[in-house]
Design an enzyme around this catalytic site. Structure first.
Site, PDB file in Angstrom:
ATOM      1  N   LEU A  15      -2.610   4.448   9.644  1.00  0.00           N
ATOM      2  CA  LEU A  15      -3.800   5.288   9.832  1.00  0.00           C
ATOM      3  C   LEU A  15      -4.922   4.865   8.873  1.00  0.00           C
ATOM      4  CD1 LEU A  15      -1.965   8.721  10.167  1.00  0.00           C
ATOM      5  CD2 LEU A  15      -2.873   7.302  12.005  1.00  0.00           C
ATOM      6  N   LYS A  66       4.738  -5.557  -0.149  1.00  0.00           N
ATOM      7  CA  LYS A  66       4.120  -5.120  -1.408  1.00  0.00           C
ATOM      8  C   LYS A  66       4.593  -5.959  -2.608  1.00  0.00           C
ATOM      9  CE  LYS A  66       3.070  -0.398  -0.068  1.00  0.00           C
ATOM     10  NZ  LYS A  66       3.144   1.018  -0.371  1.00  0.00           N
TER      11      LYS A  66
END
Ligand code: NAP
Length: 267
Positions: A15, A66
Protein backbone atom coordinates in the site's frame (compact mmCIF):
# COMPACT_ATOMS: atom_id res chain seq x y z
CA UNK A 1 9.71 12.62 -13.62
CA UNK A 2 11.20 11.86 -10.20
CA UNK A 3 10.59 8.19 -9.56
CA UNK A 4 10.39 6.39 -6.23
CA UNK A 5 9.91 2.66 -5.78
CA UNK A 6 9.03 -0.01 -3.30
CA UNK A 7 10.71 -3.29 -4.15
CA UNK A 8 9.90 -6.74 -2.81
CA UNK A 9 8.70 -10.18 -3.82
CA UNK A 10 5.75 -10.50 -3.73
CA UNK A 11 4.81 -6.83 -3.92
CA UNK A 12 1.23 -6.78 -5.17
CA UNK A 13 -0.16 -6.21 -1.68
CA UNK A 14 1.95 -3.11 -0.96
CA UNK A 15 0.00 0.00 0.00
CA UNK A 16 3.09 2.25 0.00
CA UNK A 17 2.34 3.79 -3.44
CA UNK A 18 -1.08 4.95 -2.20
CA UNK A 19 0.44 6.76 0.75
CA UNK A 20 3.46 8.35 -0.92
CA UNK A 21 1.57 9.46 -4.03
CA UNK A 22 -1.08 11.01 -1.75
CA UNK A 23 1.63 12.97 0.09
CA UNK A 24 3.41 13.99 -3.14
CA UNK A 25 0.15 15.46 -4.34
CA UNK A 26 -0.74 17.05 -1.03
CA UNK A 27 2.65 18.74 -0.63
CA UNK A 28 2.80 19.75 -4.32
CA UNK A 29 5.78 17.69 -5.39
CA UNK A 30 5.00 17.97 -9.07
CA UNK A 31 6.24 15.15 -11.32
CA UNK A 32 7.08 12.94 -8.36
CA UNK A 33 5.78 9.42 -8.70
CA UNK A 34 5.98 6.32 -6.48
CA UNK A 35 5.38 2.81 -7.80
CA UNK A 36 5.81 -0.82 -6.74
CA UNK A 37 8.08 -3.27 -8.51
CA UNK A 38 8.49 -6.99 -8.02
CA UNK A 39 12.19 -7.83 -8.25
CA UNK A 40 14.47 -10.82 -7.83
CA UNK A 41 17.65 -10.92 -5.82
CA UNK A 42 19.80 -10.48 -8.94
CA UNK A 43 18.05 -7.14 -9.63
CA UNK A 44 19.21 -5.51 -6.39
CA UNK A 45 22.53 -4.26 -7.79
CA UNK A 46 20.68 -2.65 -10.72
CA UNK A 47 18.25 -0.91 -8.37
CA UNK A 48 21.05 0.51 -6.23
CA UNK A 49 22.89 1.69 -9.37
CA UNK A 50 19.73 3.43 -10.54
CA UNK A 51 19.70 5.37 -7.25
CA UNK A 52 23.41 6.13 -7.75
CA UNK A 53 22.66 7.57 -11.21
CA UNK A 54 19.62 9.54 -9.94
CA UNK A 55 17.31 7.48 -12.14
CA UNK A 56 15.51 6.59 -8.92
CA UNK A 57 15.20 9.25 -6.20
CA UNK A 58 14.33 6.92 -3.37
CA UNK A 59 13.47 3.29 -2.72
CA UNK A 60 11.62 1.38 -0.03
CA UNK A 61 12.74 -2.20 0.45
CA UNK A 62 10.45 -4.89 1.77
CA UNK A 63 10.35 -8.66 2.30
CA UNK A 64 12.57 -10.57 1.49
CA UNK A 65 15.30 -8.04 0.66
CA UNK A 66 15.76 -5.90 3.77
CA UNK A 67 19.00 -7.69 4.62
CA UNK A 68 19.98 -8.89 1.14
CA UNK A 69 20.23 -5.30 -0.15
CA UNK A 70 22.98 -4.41 2.35
CA UNK A 71 26.08 -5.70 0.46
CA UNK A 72 25.13 -3.50 -2.52
CA UNK A 73 25.05 -0.24 -0.53
CA UNK A 74 27.76 2.34 0.17
CA UNK A 75 26.73 2.85 3.78
CA UNK A 76 24.14 2.34 6.50
CA UNK A 77 22.67 4.64 9.09
CA UNK A 78 23.07 3.73 12.74
CA UNK A 79 19.77 1.84 13.07
CA UNK A 80 20.18 -0.07 9.82
CA UNK A 81 23.67 -1.08 10.92
CA UNK A 82 22.48 -2.18 14.34
CA UNK A 83 19.46 -4.13 13.06
CA UNK A 84 21.02 -5.26 9.75
CA UNK A 85 17.70 -4.35 8.16
CA UNK A 86 17.18 -1.67 5.51
CA UNK A 87 13.81 -0.41 4.33
CA UNK A 88 14.76 2.95 2.77
CA UNK A 89 17.43 3.97 0.24
CA UNK A 90 18.59 7.51 -0.29
CA UNK A 91 21.53 9.04 -2.16
CA UNK A 92 23.47 11.22 0.24
CA UNK A 93 26.82 12.88 -0.55
CA UNK A 94 27.12 10.70 -3.65
CA UNK A 95 26.69 7.50 -1.66
CA UNK A 96 23.67 5.21 -1.63
CA UNK A 97 22.83 4.85 2.03
CA UNK A 98 20.43 2.36 3.63
CA UNK A 99 18.16 3.54 6.45
CA UNK A 100 15.79 1.71 8.76
CA UNK A 101 12.55 3.58 9.48
CA UNK A 102 10.63 0.51 10.77
CA UNK A 103 12.23 0.97 14.14
CA UNK A 104 11.15 4.61 14.63
CA UNK A 105 7.82 3.76 12.95
CA UNK A 106 7.15 1.17 15.60
CA UNK A 107 8.15 3.28 18.55
CA UNK A 108 6.32 6.39 17.30
CA UNK A 109 3.05 4.49 17.48
CA UNK A 110 3.47 3.83 21.18
CA UNK A 111 4.12 7.46 21.99
CA UNK A 112 2.17 9.41 19.37
CA UNK A 113 -0.74 7.10 18.69
CA UNK A 114 -1.10 5.07 21.80
CA UNK A 115 -0.28 7.97 24.09
CA UNK A 116 2.32 6.48 26.40
CA UNK A 117 4.44 9.31 27.78
CA UNK A 118 7.29 6.89 28.18
CA UNK A 119 7.78 3.16 28.16
CA UNK A 120 10.77 3.29 30.50
CA UNK A 121 10.73 0.38 32.93
CA UNK A 122 8.10 -1.44 30.88
CA UNK A 123 8.38 -5.16 30.30
CA UNK A 124 7.94 -6.35 26.72
CA UNK A 125 7.13 -9.83 25.47
CA UNK A 126 8.15 -10.15 21.84
CA UNK A 127 6.94 -13.11 19.80
CA UNK A 128 9.06 -13.94 16.76
CA UNK A 129 12.65 -13.50 15.68
CA UNK A 130 12.22 -12.82 11.98
CA UNK A 131 13.42 -9.97 9.80
CA UNK A 132 11.39 -7.22 11.43
CA UNK A 133 11.98 -8.25 15.04
CA UNK A 134 15.37 -6.54 15.35
CA UNK A 135 13.73 -3.23 14.34
CA UNK A 136 11.15 -3.71 17.07
CA UNK A 137 13.76 -4.45 19.71
CA UNK A 138 15.82 -1.48 18.58
CA UNK A 139 12.67 0.67 18.74
CA UNK A 140 11.87 -0.48 22.28
CA UNK A 141 15.43 0.12 23.42
CA UNK A 142 17.48 -2.41 25.30
CA UNK A 143 17.22 -0.50 28.56
CA UNK A 144 13.80 -2.11 28.98
CA UNK A 145 13.23 -5.70 29.99
CA UNK A 146 12.57 -7.62 26.77
CA UNK A 147 11.60 -11.28 26.60
CA UNK A 148 11.71 -12.96 23.20
CA UNK A 149 10.24 -16.26 22.11
CA UNK A 150 10.48 -17.84 18.67
CA UNK A 151 9.43 -21.19 17.26
CA UNK A 152 12.92 -21.79 15.88
CA UNK A 153 15.35 -21.34 18.73
CA UNK A 154 18.34 -20.80 16.47
CA UNK A 155 16.84 -17.52 15.25
CA UNK A 156 16.21 -16.17 18.74
CA UNK A 157 19.82 -17.03 19.61
CA UNK A 158 20.99 -15.10 16.53
CA UNK A 159 18.89 -12.15 17.73
CA UNK A 160 20.53 -12.31 21.14
CA UNK A 161 23.93 -11.89 19.48
CA UNK A 162 22.70 -8.51 18.20
CA UNK A 163 20.87 -7.58 21.43
CA UNK A 164 22.63 -9.35 24.30
CA UNK A 165 20.29 -8.01 27.00
CA UNK A 166 17.16 -9.74 25.71
CA UNK A 167 15.99 -12.83 27.55
CA UNK A 168 15.03 -15.84 25.45
CA UNK A 169 11.95 -17.76 26.58
CA UNK A 170 11.34 -21.29 25.25
CA UNK A 171 8.61 -21.51 22.64
CA UNK A 172 5.39 -22.76 24.22
CA UNK A 173 6.29 -21.60 27.75
CA UNK A 174 3.63 -19.54 29.53
CA UNK A 175 4.73 -15.92 29.14
CA UNK A 176 5.48 -13.69 32.13
CA UNK A 177 3.14 -10.75 32.75
CA UNK A 178 4.40 -7.82 30.69
CA UNK A 179 3.18 -4.32 29.84
CA UNK A 180 3.26 -4.83 26.08
CA UNK A 181 3.04 -8.10 24.13
CA UNK A 182 4.00 -7.86 20.46
CA UNK A 183 3.38 -10.37 17.71
CA UNK A 184 6.16 -9.93 15.14
CA UNK A 185 5.48 -13.30 13.46
CA UNK A 186 3.53 -13.76 10.26
CA UNK A 187 1.02 -15.97 12.11
CA UNK A 188 -2.37 -14.38 11.54
CA UNK A 189 -1.81 -13.16 7.99
CA UNK A 190 -4.03 -16.06 7.00
CA UNK A 191 -7.39 -16.20 8.74
CA UNK A 192 -7.81 -18.83 11.48
CA UNK A 193 -4.09 -19.04 12.16
CA UNK A 194 -3.40 -19.07 15.88
CA UNK A 195 -0.25 -18.66 17.91
CA UNK A 196 0.09 -21.59 20.24
CA UNK A 197 0.85 -19.54 23.34
CA UNK A 198 -1.11 -19.71 26.58
CA UNK A 199 -2.10 -16.18 27.61
CA UNK A 200 -4.63 -17.26 30.24
CA UNK A 201 -2.71 -15.36 32.96
CA UNK A 202 -3.75 -12.17 31.12
CA UNK A 203 -7.46 -12.75 31.69
CA UNK A 204 -9.11 -9.43 32.75
CA UNK A 205 -5.77 -7.63 32.52
CA UNK A 206 -6.81 -4.17 31.35
CA UNK A 207 -3.29 -2.73 31.48
CA UNK A 208 -1.41 -4.81 28.95
CA UNK A 209 -1.36 -3.81 25.31
CA UNK A 210 -1.38 -6.62 22.76
CA UNK A 211 0.19 -5.26 19.58
CA UNK A 212 0.18 -7.15 16.28
CA UNK A 213 2.42 -5.89 13.48
CA UNK A 214 -0.04 -7.37 11.01
CA UNK A 215 -2.71 -4.92 9.82
CA UNK A 216 -4.40 -6.97 7.14
CA UNK A 217 -6.53 -8.60 8.48
CA UNK A 218 -7.20 -5.74 10.88
CA UNK A 219 -7.91 -8.08 13.78
CA UNK A 220 -5.92 -11.28 13.85
CA UNK A 221 -6.88 -14.06 16.24
CA UNK A 222 -4.03 -12.80 18.45
CA UNK A 223 -5.91 -9.48 18.80
CA UNK A 224 -9.40 -11.00 18.91
CA UNK A 225 -8.39 -13.27 21.77
CA UNK A 226 -6.72 -10.40 23.62
CA UNK A 227 -9.84 -8.29 23.24
CA UNK A 228 -12.04 -11.02 24.62
CA UNK A 229 -9.72 -11.37 27.62
CA UNK A 230 -10.16 -7.65 28.27
CA UNK A 231 -6.67 -6.57 27.16
CA UNK A 232 -5.89 -3.45 25.08
CA UNK A 233 -5.11 -4.04 21.40
CA UNK A 234 -3.46 -2.34 18.43
CA UNK A 235 -2.64 -3.54 14.93
CA UNK A 236 0.32 -2.64 12.67
CA UNK A 237 -1.39 0.01 10.58
CA UNK A 238 0.03 3.00 12.41
CA UNK A 239 3.54 1.52 12.41
CA UNK A 240 3.24 1.18 8.67
CA UNK A 241 2.19 4.84 8.37
CA UNK A 242 4.89 6.13 10.68
CA UNK A 243 7.65 4.25 8.86
CA UNK A 244 6.34 5.73 5.60
CA UNK A 245 6.31 9.19 7.18
CA UNK A 246 9.95 8.81 8.23
CA UNK A 247 10.97 7.66 4.73
CA UNK A 248 9.12 10.58 3.13
CA UNK A 249 10.90 13.00 5.46
CA UNK A 250 14.28 11.53 4.52
CA UNK A 251 13.58 11.95 0.81
CA UNK A 252 11.88 15.34 0.78
CA UNK A 253 12.62 17.05 4.11
CA UNK A 254 8.87 17.40 4.58
CA UNK A 255 7.31 15.67 7.57
CA UNK A 256 3.93 14.66 6.15
CA UNK A 257 0.86 14.75 8.32
CA UNK A 258 -0.81 11.50 9.33
CA UNK A 259 -4.48 12.37 9.38
CA UNK A 260 -7.84 10.62 9.17
CA UNK A 261 -7.89 10.92 5.39
CA UNK A 262 -4.72 8.88 4.94
CA UNK A 263 -5.92 6.30 7.44
CA UNK A 264 -9.12 6.04 5.39
CA UNK A 265 -7.06 5.42 2.24
CA UNK A 266 -5.57 2.36 3.91
CA UNK A 267 -8.90 1.02 5.18
N1 NAP B 1 3.22 -2.98 10.32
C1 NAP B 1 4.34 -2.87 9.69
O1 NAP B 1 4.76 -1.77 9.30
C2 NAP B 1 5.17 -4.11 9.43
C3 NAP B 1 6.51 -3.97 9.00
C4 NAP B 1 7.26 -5.14 8.79
C5 NAP B 1 6.68 -6.40 8.97
N2 NAP B 1 5.38 -6.49 9.35
C6 NAP B 1 4.76 -7.82 9.56
O2 NAP B 1 5.56 -8.56 10.46
C7 NAP B 1 5.47 -9.94 10.19
C8 NAP B 1 6.85 -10.59 10.16
O3 NAP B 1 7.64 -10.02 9.13
P1 NAP B 1 9.17 -10.48 8.92
O4 NAP B 1 9.70 -9.69 7.80
O5 NAP B 1 9.91 -10.48 10.21
O6 NAP B 1 8.96 -12.02 8.45
P2 NAP B 1 10.01 -13.23 8.50
O7 NAP B 1 11.40 -12.74 8.48
O8 NAP B 1 9.55 -14.17 7.45
O9 NAP B 1 9.76 -13.91 9.95
C9 NAP B 1 8.60 -14.65 10.19
C10 NAP B 1 8.46 -14.92 11.69
O10 NAP B 1 7.23 -15.62 11.88
C11 NAP B 1 7.47 -16.87 12.54
N3 NAP B 1 6.51 -17.88 12.09
C12 NAP B 1 6.08 -18.08 10.82
N4 NAP B 1 5.15 -19.09 10.80
C13 NAP B 1 5.02 -19.51 12.08
C14 NAP B 1 4.22 -20.51 12.73
N5 NAP B 1 3.37 -21.28 12.02
N6 NAP B 1 4.32 -20.65 14.06
C15 NAP B 1 5.16 -19.86 14.78
N7 NAP B 1 5.95 -18.91 14.25
C16 NAP B 1 5.88 -18.73 12.90
C17 NAP B 1 8.89 -17.22 12.16
O11 NAP B 1 9.38 -18.15 13.10
P3 NAP B 1 10.53 -19.21 12.66
O12 NAP B 1 11.83 -18.51 12.84
O13 NAP B 1 10.32 -20.33 13.58
O14 NAP B 1 10.24 -19.59 11.21
C18 NAP B 1 9.55 -15.83 12.27
O15 NAP B 1 9.77 -15.48 13.61
C19 NAP B 1 4.73 -10.07 8.87
O16 NAP B 1 3.40 -10.42 9.15
C20 NAP B 1 4.76 -8.66 8.29
O17 NAP B 1 3.61 -8.39 7.52
C21 NAP B 1 4.62 -5.37 9.59
Amino acid sequence: MKTYLVIGNPIGHSLSPLIHNYWFKKYKFVNYFYEKRKVDEEDLEKIVNAVRKNELRGVNVTVPFKQKIIPHLDGLDYTAEKTQSVNTLLKKDNRVVGFNTDSIGFYATLLKKYGYETTDNFKFFVIGAGGVTSSIIDGIGEANKIYVTNRTKFRSKELKKKFPKIEIIDWGTKPPICDIVINTTSVGLTKNENLKIDFSDYLNNKHTLFYDLIYNPKETNFLKNAKSRGNKIMNGQMMFLYQAQASFKLWTDVNPEINDEIIKILD
